[in-house]
Design a protein around this motif. Structure first.
Motif, PDB file in Angstrom:
ATOM      1  N   SER A  68       0.843  -1.190   0.000  1.00  0.00           N
ATOM      2  CA  SER A  68       0.000   0.000   0.000  1.00  0.00           C
ATOM      3  C   SER A  68       0.878   1.241   0.000  1.00  0.00           C
ATOM      4  O   SER A  68       1.628   1.480   0.941  1.00  0.00           O
ATOM      5  CB  SER A  68      -0.918  -0.001   1.227  1.00  0.00           C
ATOM      6  OG  SER A  68      -1.719   1.153   1.248  1.00  0.00           O
ATOM      7  N   LYS A  83       0.054   4.592  -0.143  1.00  0.00           N
ATOM      8  CA  LYS A  83      -0.510   5.885   0.232  1.00  0.00           C
ATOM      9  C   LYS A  83       0.496   6.732   1.009  1.00  0.00           C
ATOM     10  O   LYS A  83       0.632   7.935   0.764  1.00  0.00           O
ATOM     11  CB  LYS A  83      -1.772   5.676   1.077  1.00  0.00           C
ATOM     12  CG  LYS A  83      -2.872   4.899   0.372  1.00  0.00           C
ATOM     13  CD  LYS A  83      -4.031   4.610   1.299  1.00  0.00           C
ATOM     14  CE  LYS A  83      -5.086   3.750   0.622  1.00  0.00           C
ATOM     15  NZ  LYS A  83      -6.219   3.445   1.520  1.00  0.00           N
ATOM     16  N   ASP A 115      -3.003  -0.067  -3.909  1.00  0.00           N
ATOM     17  CA  ASP A 115      -4.016   0.461  -2.981  1.00  0.00           C
ATOM     18  C   ASP A 115      -4.161   1.982  -3.028  1.00  0.00           C
ATOM     19  O   ASP A 115      -4.365   2.632  -1.997  1.00  0.00           O
ATOM     20  CB  ASP A 115      -3.704   0.032  -1.538  1.00  0.00           C
ATOM     21  CG  ASP A 115      -3.805  -1.456  -1.327  1.00  0.00           C
ATOM     22  OD1 ASP A 115      -4.334  -2.143  -2.218  1.00  0.00           O
ATOM     23  OD2 ASP A 115      -3.325  -1.946  -0.284  1.00  0.00           O
ATOM     24  N   ASP A 151      -6.391   5.096  -3.997  1.00  0.00           N
ATOM     25  CA  ASP A 151      -7.775   5.396  -4.374  1.00  0.00           C
ATOM     26  C   ASP A 151      -7.835   6.611  -5.313  1.00  0.00           C
ATOM     27  O   ASP A 151      -6.816   7.247  -5.599  1.00  0.00           O
ATOM     28  CB  ASP A 151      -8.669   5.579  -3.148  1.00  0.00           C
ATOM     29  CG  ASP A 151      -8.344   6.807  -2.308  1.00  0.00           C
ATOM     30  OD1 ASP A 151      -7.797   7.790  -2.860  1.00  0.00           O
ATOM     31  OD2 ASP A 151      -8.645   6.802  -1.100  1.00  0.00           O
ATOM     32  N   HIS A 152      -9.016   6.905  -5.770  1.00  0.00           N
ATOM     33  CA  HIS A 152      -9.205   7.953  -6.784  1.00  0.00           C
ATOM     34  C   HIS A 152      -8.633   9.295  -6.343  1.00  0.00           C
ATOM     35  O   HIS A 152      -7.888   9.946  -7.091  1.00  0.00           O
ATOM     36  CB  HIS A 152     -10.696   8.085  -7.098  1.00  0.00           C
ATOM     37  CG  HIS A 152     -11.024   9.231  -8.001  1.00  0.00           C
ATOM     38  ND1 HIS A 152     -10.745   9.223  -9.353  1.00  0.00           N
ATOM     39  CD2 HIS A 152     -11.598  10.447  -7.739  1.00  0.00           C
ATOM     40  CE1 HIS A 152     -11.136  10.365  -9.887  1.00  0.00           C
ATOM     41  NE2 HIS A 152     -11.659  11.120  -8.934  1.00  0.00           N
ATOM     42  N   GLU A 194      -6.456  10.088  -3.934  1.00  0.00           N
ATOM     43  CA  GLU A 194      -5.003  10.080  -3.765  1.00  0.00           C
ATOM     44  C   GLU A 194      -4.300  10.118  -5.119  1.00  0.00           C
ATOM     45  O   GLU A 194      -3.289  10.803  -5.282  1.00  0.00           O
ATOM     46  CB  GLU A 194      -4.569   8.837  -2.990  1.00  0.00           C
ATOM     47  CG  GLU A 194      -5.006   8.851  -1.541  1.00  0.00           C
ATOM     48  CD  GLU A 194      -5.070   7.468  -0.923  1.00  0.00           C
ATOM     49  OE1 GLU A 194      -5.196   7.395   0.309  1.00  0.00           O
ATOM     50  OE2 GLU A 194      -4.993   6.474  -1.669  1.00  0.00           O
ATOM     51  N   ASP A 200      -0.869   2.019 -10.296  1.00  0.00           N
ATOM     52  CA  ASP A 200      -1.370   1.144  -9.233  1.00  0.00           C
ATOM     53  C   ASP A 200      -1.430  -0.279  -9.774  1.00  0.00           C
ATOM     54  O   ASP A 200      -2.312  -0.636 -10.547  1.00  0.00           O
ATOM     55  CB  ASP A 200      -2.754   1.609  -8.784  1.00  0.00           C
ATOM     56  CG  ASP A 200      -3.279   0.854  -7.567  1.00  0.00           C
ATOM     57  OD1 ASP A 200      -2.800  -0.285  -7.322  1.00  0.00           O
ATOM     58  OD2 ASP A 200      -4.157   1.373  -6.873  1.00  0.00           O
TER      59      ASP A 200
END
Length: 255
Positions: A187, A189, A207, A209-210, A212, A225
């Motif tokens: 992940s 992030k 991992d 998301d839209h 980020e 990703d």
């Protein structure tokens, strides 16, 4: 071999003290004095993995992600983790997890090699280790300049081929030029900020998301990703090689 002897060899190569303090690595379930003739390797200790390991007659299960992260006040069949623990104990399988210590001492370098990065640096520094040249940084992920700049679409194709993936998700314009690549298995992030600080043009991770993803693009960094499993599945083949080299008398099976 005895379970504790296998653990000693693993931790000589991937010391537990390199794991993040929030992590939970080591022998999670079972006996350290268990005689081990069969070792089952997987990324996660899912119900299916535990069932397959038990059906095969595994003596030891080794995974990357820990099954138990937080303290358990009760172990019973009313909780899915409890049921897994009971299954492992009932089938006398010793269960060992090696997570961020492997990320730091194995996965980071391996991911750089898979992408054929030249002279990569540590992306997120988490500590240091002693070498002949003194203290050197260690951590999660790698960053390096590509041998030749390429567009984002071509870079995504390279990542798919390197990690043997059918598809990936990209954030950024397909024709944007990328020169500096960062890879952060798992992940990613938390790696966006440090990647921006280190001048990364494209971050390969999982991992995202839209929001980020589009926020990274707004700061002039693309993201590929490849999925959490997509980047980290290299653990299984790597540990299979390690186990066959270190424990040649044991049978090895992978998920």
């Amino acid at each position: 071999m005895i379970c504790r002897e296998i653990i000693k060899e693993i931790e000589a190569r991937y010391p537990k003290h390199y794991a993040m303090e929030w992590d939970n690595v080591g022998l999670q379930v079972g006996r350290s004095d268990k005689e081990v003739k069969r070792i089952y390797l997987a990324l996660d200790a899912t119900d299916e993995v535990i069932e397959e390991a038990a059906d095969w007659g595994a003596d030891m299960l080794i995974t990357h992600h820990p099954m138990i992260f937080k303290a358990m006040k009760k172990i019973n069949d009313e909780d899915f983790i409890g049921r897994r623990v009971l299954k492992l104990i009932r089938d006398d399988i010793s269960y060992y997890a090696m997570h961020t210590n492997y990320d730091v001492m194995g996965m980071a370098e391996l991911a750089g090699e898979v992408l054929e990065l030249s002279e990569p640096e540590v992306l997120e520094v988490t500590g240091s280790m002693h070498s002949e040249s003194g203290e050197v940084p260690v951590g999660i992920g790698r960053v390096a300049d590509l041998a030749q700049p390429m567009d984002l679409k071509s870079c995504a194709e390279m990542v798919k081929k390197a990690f043997d993936l059918p598809n990936v998700k990209i954030f950024g314009e397909p024709d944007m030029q990328v020169h500096r690549l960062g890879v952060f298995p798992g992940s990613g992030k938390s790696a966006i900020s440090v990647s921006l600080e280190k001048g990364v043009d494209v971050l390969v991770t999982g991992d995202i998301d839209h929001h980020e993803g589009i926020d990274a693009v707004a700061q002039k960094m693309a993201v590929i990703d490849a999925g959490h499993y997509g980047v980290e599945h290299i653990f299984i083949a790597d540990m299979e090689h390690f186990c066959r080299e270190k424990f040649p008398e044991a049978e090895i099976r992978t998920a």
